[in-house]
Design a protein around this motif. Structure first.
Motif, PDB file in Angstrom:
ATOM      1  N   GLU A 133       1.278  -1.418  -0.199  1.00 44.13           N
ATOM      2  CA  GLU A 133      -0.310   0.179  -0.430  1.00 44.13           C
ATOM      3  C   GLU A 133       1.022   1.205  -0.311  1.00 44.13           C
ATOM      4  N   LEU A 134       1.620   0.956   0.902  1.00 50.40           N
ATOM      5  CA  LEU A 134       2.386   2.619   1.432  1.00 50.40           C
ATOM      6  C   LEU A 134       3.291   2.863  -0.267  1.00 50.40           C
ATOM      7  N   VAL A 135       4.051   1.207  -1.045  1.00 56.75           N
ATOM      8  CA  VAL A 135       4.780   1.979  -2.401  1.00 56.75           C
ATOM      9  C   VAL A 135       3.446   2.662  -4.031  1.00 56.75           C
ATOM     10  N   TRP A 136       2.564   1.851  -3.426  1.00 62.70           N
ATOM     11  CA  TRP A 136       1.584   2.737  -4.271  1.00 62.70           C
ATOM     12  C   TRP A 136       1.192   4.404  -4.321  1.00 62.70           C
ATOM     13  N   ARG A 137       1.425   4.666  -2.581  1.00 63.35           N
ATOM     14  CA  ARG A 137       1.264   5.455  -2.408  1.00 63.35           C
ATOM     15  C   ARG A 137       2.218   6.796  -2.467  1.00 63.35           C
ATOM     16  N   TRP A 138       3.978   5.956  -2.968  1.00 59.29           N
ATOM     17  CA  TRP A 138       4.895   6.208  -2.820  1.00 59.29           C
ATOM     18  C   TRP A 138       4.893   7.352  -5.423  1.00 59.29           C
ATOM     19  N   ARG A 139       3.892   5.983  -5.223  1.00 54.54           N
ATOM     20  CA  ARG A 139       4.213   5.916  -6.610  1.00 54.54           C
ATOM     21  C   ARG A 139       2.997   7.243  -6.957  1.00 54.54           C
ATOM     22  N   ASN A 140       1.934   7.234  -5.924  1.00 54.37           N
ATOM     23  CA  ASN A 140       0.807   8.391  -6.969  1.00 54.37           C
ATOM     24  C   ASN A 140       0.977   9.687  -5.817  1.00 54.37           C
ATOM     25  N   ASP A 141       2.270   9.612  -4.754  1.00 53.22           N
ATOM     26  CA  ASP A 141       2.777  11.306  -4.895  1.00 53.22           C
ATOM     27  C   ASP A 141       3.613  11.576  -5.434  1.00 53.22           C
ATOM     28  N   HIS A 142       4.580  10.666  -6.188  1.00 55.23           N
ATOM     29  CA  HIS A 142       5.514  11.240  -7.188  1.00 55.23           C
ATOM     30  C   HIS A 142       4.746  11.781  -8.312  1.00 55.23           C
ATOM     31  N   LEU A 143       3.663  10.728  -8.618  1.00 52.77           N
ATOM     32  CA  LEU A 143       3.217  11.198  -9.903  1.00 52.77           C
ATOM     33  C   LEU A 143       2.548  12.582  -9.548  1.00 52.77           C
ATOM     34  N   VAL A 144       2.095  12.675  -8.585  1.00 55.08           N
ATOM     35  CA  VAL A 144       0.987  13.967  -8.259  1.00 55.08           C
ATOM     36  C   VAL A 144       2.442  15.116  -7.847  1.00 55.08           C
ATOM     37  N   ALA A 145       3.455  14.993  -7.233  1.00 55.01           N
ATOM     38  CA  ALA A 145       4.002  16.653  -7.010  1.00 55.01           C
ATOM     39  C   ALA A 145       4.546  16.372  -8.627  1.00 55.01           C
ATOM     40  N   THR A 146       4.798  15.521  -9.306  1.00 54.78           N
ATOM     41  CA  THR A 146       5.561  15.540 -11.171  1.00 54.78           C
ATOM     42  C   THR A 146       4.276  16.574 -11.736  1.00 54.78           C
ATOM     43  N   ARG A 147       2.932  16.701 -11.484  1.00 53.19           N
ATOM     44  CA  ARG A 147       1.690  17.288 -12.240  1.00 53.19           C
ATOM     45  C   ARG A 147       2.007  18.222 -12.098  1.00 53.19           C
ATOM     46  N   ARG A 148       2.094  18.625 -10.281  1.00 60.94           N
ATOM     47  CA  ARG A 148       2.142  20.012 -10.287  1.00 60.94           C
ATOM     48  C   ARG A 148       3.181  20.528 -10.553  1.00 60.94           C
ATOM     49  N   ALA A 149       4.868  20.461 -10.859  1.00 61.51           N
ATOM     50  CA  ALA A 149       5.839  21.478 -11.321  1.00 61.51           C
ATOM     51  C   ALA A 149       5.673  20.704 -12.394  1.00 61.51           C
ATOM     52  N   MET A 150       5.272  20.338 -13.185  1.00 59.83           N
ATOM     53  CA  MET A 150       5.385  20.393 -14.768  1.00 59.83           C
ATOM     54  C   MET A 150       5.008  19.892 -15.930  1.00 59.83           C
ATOM     55  N   GLY A 151       3.677  19.174 -15.402  1.00 64.75           N
ATOM     56  CA  GLY A 151       2.425  19.630 -16.209  1.00 64.75           C
ATOM     57  C   GLY A 151       2.708  18.192 -16.646  1.00 64.75           C
ATOM     58  N   ASN A 181       0.274  -3.041  -9.251  1.00 63.04           N
ATOM     59  CA  ASN A 181       0.266  -3.060  -7.630  1.00 63.04           C
ATOM     60  C   ASN A 181       1.612  -4.757  -7.906  1.00 63.04           C
ATOM     61  N   VAL A 182       1.704  -4.276  -6.781  1.00 62.42           N
ATOM     62  CA  VAL A 182       3.263  -5.243  -6.043  1.00 62.42           C
ATOM     63  C   VAL A 182       2.224  -6.587  -5.000  1.00 62.42           C
ATOM     64  N   PHE A 183       2.710  -8.012  -5.080  1.00 63.71           N
ATOM     65  CA  PHE A 183       2.239  -8.612  -4.438  1.00 63.71           C
ATOM     66  C   PHE A 183       0.731  -8.517  -4.883  1.00 63.71           C
ATOM     67  N   PRO A 184       0.567  -8.532  -6.250  1.00 62.53           N
ATOM     68  CA  PRO A 184      -0.835  -8.703  -7.100  1.00 62.53           C
ATOM     69  C   PRO A 184      -1.618  -9.728  -6.126  1.00 62.53           C
ATOM     70  N   GLU A 185      -1.511 -10.837  -6.107  1.00 68.61           N
ATOM     71  CA  GLU A 185      -2.852 -11.860  -5.626  1.00 68.61           C
ATOM     72  C   GLU A 185      -3.091 -11.142  -3.699  1.00 68.61           C
TER      73      GLU A 185
END
Length: 331
Positions: A280-298, A319-323
């Motif tokens: 779950e936290l790996v997924w949140r890391w990836r999404n936080d990275h996505l949002v920060a990048t989208r805000r900074a450079m579209g 998702n990691v550990f998909p099952e």
């Protein structure tokens, strides 16, 4: 954090000075707390009845003076290497925001290092059938992932203008080139031989990544443990090409479904939940990275030649550990 004096006792000379300060020339209360009577009061003149306890509080002891005089650097510096850490920042622009970006990136690298250590500890423990130690390491990594994810906060509010003020200093530098982050991804089962290519010019780093590419991931060790415990994990999963990204298996999903439908206190079910916390936290890391990048450079292209937001969106969907996620639909 230690204060630099923890664990050290003052020398005799300092103790003597402190004792003199504590009980030397202190006026009318001199002697209290050392067994002496008040000045002008004789032992026989006490107004405390014989056999009673004197209700007057003893004088508080003076705090010990920390050891301040060292030959060479301090023991704290020798252990933490703070002087090295705090002189690794070499900005390439005049914009003050670049320092924040640089230090935050370096802090992320340190958290990557700790998390890799925890997951490798867990993997070794699973190979030895020590599930208790593995769960403890995974739980520690959850707290560390929370701290890692919080690293996005200083960067998450960057406007395009602010980021552009020092973006050119990055050149072709990009986070996907991080070797320690790549080791994290490999431990999660996100294997890709092509991701070794950027590190061919650094022999030690390349060798470490190549070793990690060919080793079982953390999840591979979990599945091997399940098989040793009698669960029907397919041979095709147990003997897969470890250099390839892990792909979901219906049979593995059925194993987790059976575990989750059983006793929640079962050790393997608790292992599954610890892994889910990590995922779950790996997924949140990836999404936080996505949002920060989208805000900074579209939607502009990312540094290092990546597709920027489009690349991160694709990563955030996995998702990691998909099952561990799909099994919940069948419980």
């Amino acid at each position: 954090m230690p204060d630099g004096g923890a664990g050290h006792r003052p020398g005799l000379a300092i103790c003597a000075e402190a004792a003199q300060d504590a009980g030397g020339d202190r006026g009318p209360r001199a002697g209290i707390g050392r067994g002496g009577p008040l000045p002008g009061v004789h032992a026989g003149d006490s107004d405390v009845p014989p056999g009673s306890t004197d209700p007057r509080p003893a004088e508080a002891a003076e705090p010990e003076t920390p050891h301040l005089d060292f030959e060479g650097t301090t023991p704290y510096e020798d252990y933490v290497r703070a002087d090295v850490l705090t002189h690794l920042q070499h900005t390439l622009s005049d914009d003050p925001g670049e320092m924040v970006f640089l230090v935050t990136s370096q802090v992320m690298e340190l958290w990557f290092t700790v998390i890799v250590h925890e997951w490798e500890t867990a993997a070794r423990a699973l190979r030895a059938d020590d599930v208790t130690t593995a769960i403890a390491a995974l739980k520690r990594s959850v707290r560390e992932l929370e701290a890692l994810n919080a690293s996005w906060k200083p960067l998450g509010q960057l406007t395009p203008t602010q980021f552009n003020s020092y973006r050119s200093a990055l050149g072709e530098g990009s986070g996907f080139q991080s070797a320690m982050y790549r080791r994290m991804e490999f431990l999660l089962g996100e294997k890709s031989a092509s991701m070794l290519v950027p590190h061919r010019g650094a022999p030690r780093v390349h060798a470490e990544l190549e070793k990690a590419l060919h080793e079982p991931s953390l999840y591979d060790e979990v599945l091997r443990l399940l098989a040793r415990r009698g669960h029907p994990v397919p041979d095709a999963v147990l003997h897969r090409d470890l250099t390839l990204r892990y792909e979901s298996s219906p049979e593995v999903e059925a194993v987790w479904t059976a575990l989750y439908a059983g006793d929640e206190a079962d050790q393997l079910a608790r292992l599954g939940e610890a892994l889910t916390d990590v995922a779950e936290l790996v997924w949140r890391w990836r999404n936080d990275h996505l949002v920060a990048t989208r805000r900074a450079m579209g939607a502009k292209s990312g540094t290092g030649g990546s597709a920027g937001v489009a690349w991160l969106e694709k990563r955030a969907q996995k998702n990691v550990f998909p099952e561990l996620w799909t099994a919940r639909s069948h419980v």
